[in-house]
Scaffold this motif. Structure first.
Motif, PDB file in Angstrom:
ATOM      1  N   SER A 270       0.842  -1.195   0.000  1.00  0.00           N
ATOM      2  CA  SER A 270       0.000   0.000   0.000  1.00  0.00           C
ATOM      3  C   SER A 270       0.880   1.249   0.000  1.00  0.00           C
ATOM      4  O   SER A 270       0.646   2.193  -0.758  1.00  0.00           O
ATOM      5  CB  SER A 270      -0.917  -0.030   1.229  1.00  0.00           C
ATOM      6  N   THR A 271       1.919   1.240   0.832  1.00  0.00           N
ATOM      7  CA  THR A 271       2.818   2.386   0.895  1.00  0.00           C
ATOM      8  C   THR A 271       3.498   2.610  -0.460  1.00  0.00           C
ATOM      9  O   THR A 271       3.588   3.742  -0.937  1.00  0.00           O
ATOM     10  CB  THR A 271       3.902   2.150   1.969  1.00  0.00           C
TER      11      THR A 271
ATOM     12  N   HIS B 169      -4.370   5.107   3.790  1.00  0.00           N
ATOM     13  CA  HIS B 169      -3.492   3.999   4.166  1.00  0.00           C
ATOM     14  C   HIS B 169      -3.933   3.422   5.507  1.00  0.00           C
ATOM     15  O   HIS B 169      -4.040   2.207   5.680  1.00  0.00           O
ATOM     16  CB  HIS B 169      -2.060   4.525   4.249  1.00  0.00           C
TER      17      HIS B 169
END
Lengths: 636, 663
Positions: A270-271, B169
C-alpha cells in the motif's frame, strides 16, 4: 511485487503513444455519430459564448461605462432604436441605464440557455463515454476468459481485475482528453491568437514564444510522467493481487496464523502504491504551476504594452477587421485594452488546459497500453477458418501420437495413444501427476497438443469450432468449482436452457437430490463462496450432476468419487452406467472400486499409455495394473 | 438493492441523516493521527488567503491609474481602496501612468511566483478517470487541491495529497486486517470481489470526509469572511447593496441544493453496490477460469459481466445526474446575484461613484464568493457519496471478528508440558440459518495417536474438525485441550499448535517456498525439503525449473491436483504443530503415493496427534482410533478391529461396502 505478466516496456515513445491511441479507435468508432454530434454542439456553444463575451465588453465598458454609442449590431440584439443609441455623439445617463438593463436581461437569457444546454451536453458525454468503456471492458473480460490456461497460470487474477477496471477506464478519457478537449483547446487557442494579432502583431509574437516554452516543458516532462504512471499502476495491481489472493486463500491464511505477516505485506505494498502515486502527481502539479506562471508573465507583459498603446492613443492594428466582430472603435481605449486582455486570458486558460491534457495523455497511454496488452493476448486455442460441424454419429475419441507439455522442455504427455469408444466406460488410471487431467484438458481444447492430434470420429478437434466442441463434451472437474449462486443455477451453469425436470433428473443420477431437498430452500438454496455450505462429497455430486445436465455425447468425470463414501459411490456409479448408454464416458480415478466398473482401462505412465484392456485382461498380464491392484487390495 | 447486488452480509443499507452524522464523527477520528500535517496545511491556508487578498486591487490600479491615467494621491486619499493598500499607494503616488503600470506588474509577477492568482482556479493534480465509482477511487486516494498556485501552492498541494494518502493507508490497512480476521462463517458468505471493492474503492472516501468537514469549510469561511469584510470596508459606504448581495448569495446556494442530499445518497449507495457486484463477476470468472472454459461458460460469464458492468455504469450515470442538477441550480442562483451585482456596479459608474477599475475587483470578489458558495453547496451533496462508502467500510470493520468470538479472550497459554489431550464434551453445532450439523459429539484423543474421522459424505466430519482450530465455535457443549476450554484460549495460540490441511488446497500465486513459508515464516531450506519429502512433494518440486523458487500460477496452476494436495500437506507439516488435521488428504492421490505418505507421516512425528478425515479404508485402518460420524452424531468409536467385531455396526457395514466394491 513485479507481475510476471508485465512484459511491456516501461516507456512509450511518440510512436508508441500513437499506436496506443489508434488501438482505441474501434471502440470510439462504434459511437462515432454520438461523438460528432457532441463535438459540433460543444463547439457551437463555445463559439456562441466567445462572441457574446466579446460584444459584452464593448457594451459594458464603452457604452455603459464611458457613454460611447452602440454599434448597429449591438443595438439590434438589445432591441434598441438606432436613432437614439447608434447615431448619436454620446449616450445620456438614462440611455446608459436602459442599455445596462437590457444588456443584463439579454445576457441572463443567454446564460440560462447555455448552462442548461451545457448540463445536458455533459450528461450526454458521460453516457457516450460509458458505452465506450463498457465495450472495451466486456471485450477484455471475454478475451481473458478465452485465453488458454497456460496464460492464466502465469498471471494473477488481481492484475487482471486492475487491467479490466482501472486501466480500461482510460478509454473513456481518451476521447475526452485526447480528442475532444485538445480540438476545442487548440481551436480556441488559434482563434485567440488570431484575434489578439488583430490588436497588435506583437501580442501574437509573444503568445507564440510562450507557447514554444510551454510545449518544450511538457515534452521534457513526458518520459518522467510515463515512468511514474506505469510504476503507480503496477504497484496498484500488486495491491489488488494481494487483496484478491488474501480473500481467495483466506482459509489457509487463518489456519496458519499468517494474518499479521500478510498484513505487513499489504501495508508495504500500500505504501509503495501511494508513494508512486504521490511522485506522479507532484511532477504533474509542478508542470502545471510552471505553465501557469509562464502564462501569467505573458499576460503581464502584454498588459504593459497595451497600456502604452492606450496612453499613446494609437490606432488599433486590425481595426477594420475587428469591426466585423462588432467592435465599435478603431482607437486604443480602455475597452480595447480589456477586450485584448480577455483574449489573452482565454488563450492562457486554454493553454493550461492543453498542458493538463498532455499530462493526462501520458498517464492514459500507459493505462491503455496495459489494457490492450490483455486484449492483445491471442488465445492459443482458436476457431478454424472453415469449421467442420461436430460429427453427428459418434463412434469414439482417439488421441494419436500426442505430445504436450506446459513448458516445452518438460513434456507431460509424449507419444500418447488413447482411444475411448461410444457405449463404453473407459477408465484412465495412473499415478498422480501422470498427466490424466492434462489429457482431458486437450480433449476440451483448453490447450492444443504440441504434436500429434486428438480426433473425434476421425475429425481433428482443431477443425471444429471451440464452442461447438465444448458444447458436446461435459466434464465434472476434480476440483469442484461451484459459484455463489443457487444450486439450480449452478446445475444450469453449462446448460442455460435446461428445464426443472432435466435438472432434477441429473441430480437424481448423481444421488444429489436427497441432500439438496433437505436444504432450507431445496434447489433454490444459495451457496456460499466456492460452494460453501456443502460438504466436499456433496459438492462433488452437484458437480457431477452439472455435467449430466448438459446431456452431451461425451462425458468426462475427473475423480468423480474421491470424496464419496463407498455406499454413495456405488449408487452413483450404478446410475452413471445406465445413463452412459450410447455415449463416450471417460473416468479418471484412483479408486479400484470405480475402475472395476469400467469396460476398458488405460494405464498412463511416463507420458504414455502403457497398458490397456479390461480389468481381467490387465490383471492377467501381471504388469503395472496388476501392481496397482495389488497395492490397493493389500490395504482394502 | 441488496437482492440485486448479491450482498449477503451487508443487507441493511438505508442511511438516515442521523446515521450519516454518526459515520462522519467516526471518520473524523482518523484525522487525529495526522494532526501535524493538518496543522501545517491550516497555516499555509492563512498565508495563501493573506497574500491573495491584495491581488484584485492591483487590477484596479492597472485600469484606473494606468490605462485611465488617474493620478494617485499620497496614501490613495479619496479613492476606494482597503487600508492594507495604503502603503503601496503611498509608494506609487506621483509616478506617471506607465511607471504605475510597470510597478504594479512587477509586484504582481513576484507575488504570483509564490501564490499564483490564488483562488482563481484551484491547483490540483487529479488524473483522468473513468465513468464509474471504482475507476474514480484512484483520484480519491490521492485527493487534494490548493487554493494557490505558485511555489506555495505546490507545497500545499503536496501536503494535501500526503494527508489524504495517509488517512487512506490507515483506513484500508485497518479494514484489510479486520476482513482477514472474520470468522469463516462470514467469509463464506462474502464474495471476494466485494471485499476488494471495500478495501480499495470504499476506504478512500474516509479521507474525503475528513477534508470536507474540516479544512474545506474552514478555508471557505476564511475566504468568504475576508472578502465580505473587504467589501464592507471599501464599498459599504458607497454601494452597500454589493455587500448584501454577497452575503445572501452564499446562504441561498446552500439552501437551494441541500434538499437533493437524500437523492444523492441513494444514488451513490446503489452505485457502489453495483460496482462491487461487477468486481465480483470479473473476480469469479478469472479465478475459476479453468472451470469456466471446461464447462463452456465463457459466453455466460461474459454476459453476466456485461450486465453487471452496464448496471454499474447506469447507477454512476444517475449519480452524475444528481451532481449536475446541483451545479445547474447553483449556477442560476449565481446568475441572479451576478446580474444584480452588475447593475449596482454600473449604476455606480454611471453616477460617477465607482470607477471602471472597480469592475474587476468586484467581479473577482463575487466570483470568489460564488465559487465558494458553490463548493459549500456541493460539500453536503458530495459527502453523501462518501457517507455511502464510509458505511460500507465501517460495516465491515464492525463485523464480528474472530478474537471477539471467544467469550473470555483470556491469554492462557496452551498447556504444552503435559502430554496433549483433546476432548469433545457433548459438542453440538448449528449454522446461523438454523440447520443442525452436529449434536452430542463426545470423544477423546491423545498425543502420539492417529485419529480417523469416518462417515458418509455430508455427515459433519469437516465441521467437527474445523472446531479444533476455532474456525467454528460449538453452539452447545465444549472442547477442551488438557482440560482448558478452547473458548478461553487465544485463537492465535490455538492455531499455532493446530495445523489444518484443507481439503481444497489453498495456494497463492507465488513461489513454492513462499507458499510453504505461510505456515512457518522462518523455515529453513532443509526444513522445507524434509516437509516436502514426507508429503511426497520433493521429487516434483525439484523437477520444476527453479525448484523451490519456481512460481506456481493462479491457485496453483501448472500443478496437478495431486501435486497441489501434497504441497498443501507439506505446508501443514512444516508448521511442526503438536496437532495435525488432514481433511481428506489422499483423495487425489494414487494408492502408492497414499501409502508412502501415510508411512512417512507416522514415522515423522511420534508425539503428534494426527487427525485424519478419510474415506479410504487403507488410510482408516491404520488409525489408533476411529470416530464414526453419521448425520451429525458419533455413532461408534474404537479401533478398526474393535469396530469390525461389532456385528451389524455402522463401521462394519461401511467396510463391507468398500470391500464389496473392490472385490
Amino acid at each position: 511485487m513485479e507481475q510476471p505478466s508485465d512484459f511491456d516496456a516501461l516507456r512509450l515513445d511518440l510512436k508508441g503513444l500513437g499506436r496506443v491511441y489508434v488501438a482505441t479507435w474501434p471502440y470510439i468508432f462504434a459511437q462515432i455519430w454520438h461523438f460528432l454530434a457532441l463535438l459540433v454542439l460543444n463547439l457551437a456553444l463555445l463559439g456562441f459564448g466567445t462572441a457574446v463575451a466579446f460584444l459584452g465588453f464593448d457594451v459594458l465598458l464603452d457604452s455603459v461605462g464611458r457613454a460611447e454609442p452602440l454599434s448597429g449590431a449591438q443595438a439590434s440584439v438589445m432591441w434598441l432604436p438606432d436613432a437614439d443609441y447608434v447615431e448619436v455623439e454620446s449616450l445620456g445617463d438614462s440611455a446608459r441605464f436602459e442599455v445596462l438593463f437590457r444588456f443584463l436581461i439579454v445576457s441572463a437569457v443567454i446564460i440560462v440557455t447555455t448552462t442548461s444546454v451545457f448540463t445536458l451536453l455533459t450528461m450526454y458525454k458521460v453516457w457516450i463515454l460509458q458505452r465506450v468503456n463498457q465495450d472495451l471492458r466486456v471485450a477484455m473480460v471475454r478475451n481473458a476468459e478465452d485465453l488458454s490456461l497456460r496464460f492464466h497460470s502465469r498471471t494473477s487474477a488481481g492484475d487482471g481485475i486492475y487491467r479490466v477496471f482501472q486501466d480500461s477506464a482510460m478509454v473513456t478519457a481518451v476521447v475526452d482528453h485526447v480528442v475532444v478537449q485538445p480540438i476545442i483547446a487548440i481551436s480556441m487557442i488559434v482563434v485567440q491568437l488570431a484575434v489578439a494579432s488583430l490588436f497588435s502583431p506583437y501580442f501574437a509574437f509573444l503568445m507564440l514564444v510562450a507557447s514554444a516554452a510551454v510545449v518544450a516543458m511538457a515534452l521534457a516532462l513526458a518520459p518522467r510522467l510515463q515512468t511514474w504512471s506505469r510504476a503507480a499502476r503496477r504497484a496498484n495491481a500488486a495491491l489488488f493481487t494481494r487483496v484478491q489472493e488474501t480473500f481467495q486463500g483466506i482459509q489457509a491464511i487463518k489456519a496458519y496464523g499468517f494474518e499479521d505477516a500478510n498484513f505487513g505485506r499489504f501495508r508495504s505494498e500500500s505504501t509503495a502504491a501511494l508513494d508512486t502515486a504521490f511522485t506522479l502527481r507532484r511532477d504533474f502539479a509542478a508542470l502545471k504551476v510552471a505553465v501557469s506562471y509562464l502564462l501569467a508573465l505573458l499576460v503581464f507583459v502584454t498588459d504593459y504594452i497595451a497600456t502604452r498603446f492606450v496612453l499613446a492613443e494609437g490606432a488599433v492594428f486590425g481595426a477594420s477587421l475587428l469591426v466585423l466582430f462588432g467592435m465599435s472603435v478603431t482607437q486604443w481605449t480602455v475597452a480595447v485594452h480589456q477586450a485584448r486582455r480577455s483574449r489573452i486570458d482565454a488563450f492562457a486558460l486554454h493553454f493550461e488546459e492543453l498542458a493538463r491534457v498532455w499530462c493526462f495523455a501520458q498517464d492514459m497511454a500507459v493505462g491503455l497500453d496495459r489494457a490492450f496488452w490483455l486484449l492483445a493476448q491471442r488465445p492459443e486455442v482458436s476457431d478454424p477458418d472453415e469449421p467442420v460441424p461436430f460429427p453427428a454419429v459418434l463412434e469414439g475419441v482417439r488421441f494419436t501420437s500426442v505430445r504436450f507439455g506446459y513448458a516445452p522442455e518438460a513434456p507431460v504427455l509424449a507419444d500418447f495413444e488413447f482411444a475411448a469408444r461410444t457405449g463404453e466406460v473407459t477408465a484412465l488410471v495412473g499415478e498422480s501427476g501422470a498427466g490424466k487431467s492434462t489429457a482431458m484438458a486437450l480433449l476440451m481444447r483448453l490447450f492444443d497438443p504440441d504434436a500429434g492430434n486428438v480426433a473425434i470420429d476421425g475429425v481433428d478437434l482443431r477443425s471444429v469450432r471451440v464452442a461447438d466442441l465444448r458444447g458436446h463434451v461435459a466434464i465434472a472437474l476434480q476440483e469442484n468449482v461451484l459459484f455463489p449462486t443457487s444450486i439450480a443455477d449452478n446445475l444450469r451453469y453449462a446448460t442455460a436452457g435446461a428445464t426443472d425436470a432435466q435438472v432434477r433428473k441429473a441430480a437424481d443420477v448423481a444421488c444429489a437430490t436427497p441432500f439438496i431437498e433437505e436444504l432450507p430452500d431445496g434447489f433454490e438454496t444459495v451457496l456460499g463462496v466456492g460452494g460453501a455450505l456443502l460438504s466436499t462429497g456433496q459438492k462433488q455430486r452437484v458437480s457431477i450432476a452439472r455435467a449430466l445436465v448438459r446431456d452431451a455425447p461425451i462425458l468426462v468425470l475427473d475423480e468423480p468419487t474421491a470424496s464419496l463414501d463407498a455406499d454413495t459411490e456405488r449408487r452413483v456409479l450404478a446410475n452413471l452406467k445406465s445413463w452412459a448408454v450410447g455415449r463416450v464416458v471417460i473416468v479418471i480415478t484412483h479408486r479400484l472400486s470405480t475402475i472395476r466398473t469400467a469396460d476398458r482401462i488405460a494405464v498412463l505412465a511416463d507420458g504414455g499409455v502403457v497398458e490397456s484392456g479390461t480389468h481381467d485382461e490387465l490383471v492377467a498380464r501381471r504388469g503395472r495394473y496388476h501392481d496397482l491392484v495389488a497395492t490397493s487390495e493389500s490395504h482394502d | 438493492m441488496t437482492e440485486r447486488y448479491h450482498d449477503r452480509l451487508d443487507v441493511r443499507t438505508t442511511l438516515a441523516t442521523g446515521d450519516v452524522m454518526a459515520l462522519f464523527r467516526r471518520a473524523l477520528g482518523y484525522l487525529w493521527p495526522q494532526r501535524r500535517l493538518f496543522a501545517a496545511r491550516a497555516g499555509l491556508m492563512v498565508l495563501i488567503y493573506g497574500l491573495g487578498l491584495p491581488l484584485p486591487w492591483f487590477l484596479k490600479i492597472l485600469i484606473d491609474h494606468g490605462v485611465m491615467q488617474q493620478p494617485i494621491p499620497p496614501g490613495g486619499e479619496g479613492l476606494l481602496y482597503p487600508f492594507f493598500m495604503t502603503g503601496y499607494l503611498d509608494s506609487a503616488s506621483g509616478l506617471d501612468p506607465l511607471a504605475v503600470t510597470l510597478y504594479a506588474l512587477v509586484v504582481l509577477a513576484v507575488v504570483f511566483l509564490f501564490v499564483g492568482y490564488s483562488g482563481n482556479t484551484l491547483l490540483e493534480a487529479n488524473l483522468a478517470e473513468g465513468a464509474d465509482v471504482a475507476t474514480r477511487s484512484e483520484n480519491k486516494i490521492s485527493a487534494g487541491f490548493s487554493a494557490a498556485h505558485g511555489l506555495v501552492g505546490l507545497l500545499d498541494l503536496c501536503l494535501a495529497i500526503r494527508l489524504s494518502q495517509r488517512i487512506t493507508h490507515h483506513v484500508r490497512g485497518e479494514l484489510f486486517s479486520r476482513l482477514s480476521r472474520q470468522p469463516l462463517t462470514s467469509v463464506n458468505l462474502q464474495r471476494s470481489g466485494d471485499a476488494i471493492f471495500r478495501v480499495l474503492h470504499d476506504a478512500p472516501s474516509i479521507a474525503g470526509i475528513c477534508y470536507a468537514l474540516t479544512l474545506n469549510p474552514l478555508a471557505m469561511i476564511v475566504s468568504v469572511g475576508a472578502n465580505l469584510w473587504v467589501l464592507t470596508v471599501v464599498y459599504g459606504g458607497v454601494a452597500p447593496e454589493l455587500v448584501w448581495i454577497g452575503f445572501s448569495a452564499v446562504g441561498l446556494t446552500l439552501l437551494a441544493t441541500s434538499p437533493l442530499a437524500r437523492w444523492a445518497r441513494h444514488a451513490s449507495q446503489a452505485s457502489r453496490a453495483s460496482g462491487s457486484a461487477t468486481t465480483d463477476e470479473v473476480e469469479e470468472g478469472l479465478k475459476n477460469v479453468a472451470a469456466v472454459q471446461s464447462l463452456g461458460g465463457s459466453d455466460r460469464q461474459r454476459a453476466q459481466f456485461a450486465v453487471a458492468s452496464r448496471e454499474s455504469f447506469r447507477q454512476s450515470l444517475l449519480l452524475v445526474w444528481v451532481v449536475n442538477v446541483v451545479e445547474w441550480i447553483a449556477e442560476h442562483v449565481h446568475l441572479v446575484f451576478a446580474t444584480a451585482g452588475f447593475w449596482v456596479i454600473f449604476a455606480g459608474i454611471i453616477r460617477g461613484e465607482l470607477t471602471l477599475g472597480d469592475i474587476p475587483v468586484v467581479l473577482r470578489m463575487y466570483s470568489l464568493l460564488y465559487e465558494t458558495s458553490m463548493q459549500f453547496g456541493r460539500i453536503w451533496i458530495d459527502q453523501q457519496d462518501n457517507a455511502a462508502a464510509a458505511r460500507r467500510v465501517f460495516f465491515s470493520m464492525d463485523h464480528e471478528a474472530e478474537q471477539s468470538a471467544a467469550s473470555r479472550p483470556a491469554k492462557i497459554p496452551l498447556p504444552g508440558a503435559d502430554p496433549l489431550t483433546l476432548r469433545f464434551e457433548g459438542v453440538g453445532f448449528r449454522y446461523p440459518d438454523g440447520r443442525r450439523a452436529l449434536a452430542g459429539v463426545s470423544f477423546e484423543a491423545r498425543a502420539a495417536q492417529t485419529l480417523a474421522i469416518v462417515g458418509p459424505s455430508g455427515a459433519g466430519k469437516t465441521t467437527l474438525a474445523q472446531m479444533i482450530p476455532k474456525f467454528l465455535h460449538p453452539t452447545e457443549g465444549r472442547i477442551t485441550l488438557n482440560g482448558v476450554d478452547l473458548a478461553e484460549l487465544d485463537t492465535t495460540a490455538v492455531r499455532r499448535d493446530v495445523a489444518y490441511v484443507f481439503q481444497e488446497h489453498q495456494l497463492l500465486t507465488d513461489t513454492v517456498a513462499a507458499n510453504l513459508r505461510i505456515a512457518s515464516p522462518d523455515a529453513t531450506a532443509a526444513e522445507m525439503e524434509s516437509a516436502c519429502r514426507v508429503a511426497g512433494a520433493l521429487d516434483f518440486v525439484r523437477a520444476m525449473p527453479e525448484g523451490f523458487e519456481s512460481r506456481i500460477g493462479r491457485g496453483g496452476g501448472a500443478l496437478s491436483t495431486g501435486q497441489k494436495q501434497r504441497l498443501s500437506i507439506a505446508r501443514g507439516l512444516l508448521r511442526g504443530a503438536p496437532i495435525l488435521i488432514l481433511d481428506e488428504p489422499t483423495a487425489a492421490l494414487d494408492p502408492d503415493t497414499e501409502r508412502a505418505l501415510m508411512d512417512a507421516l507416522s514415522a515423522s512425528g511420534q508425539d503428534r496427534l494426527t487427525i485424519v478425515i478419510a474415506h479410504r479404508l487403507s488410510t482408516i485402518e491404520r488409525a489408533d482410533r476411529i470416530v464414526f460420524v453419521d448425520q451429525g452424531r458419533v455413532v461408534e468409536t474404537g479401533n478398526h478391529d474393535e469396530l469390525l467385531a461389532k456385528p451389524g455396526g455402522a463401521y462394519r457395514r461401511f467396510v463391507d461396502l468398500q470391500v464389496a466394491g473392490t472385490a
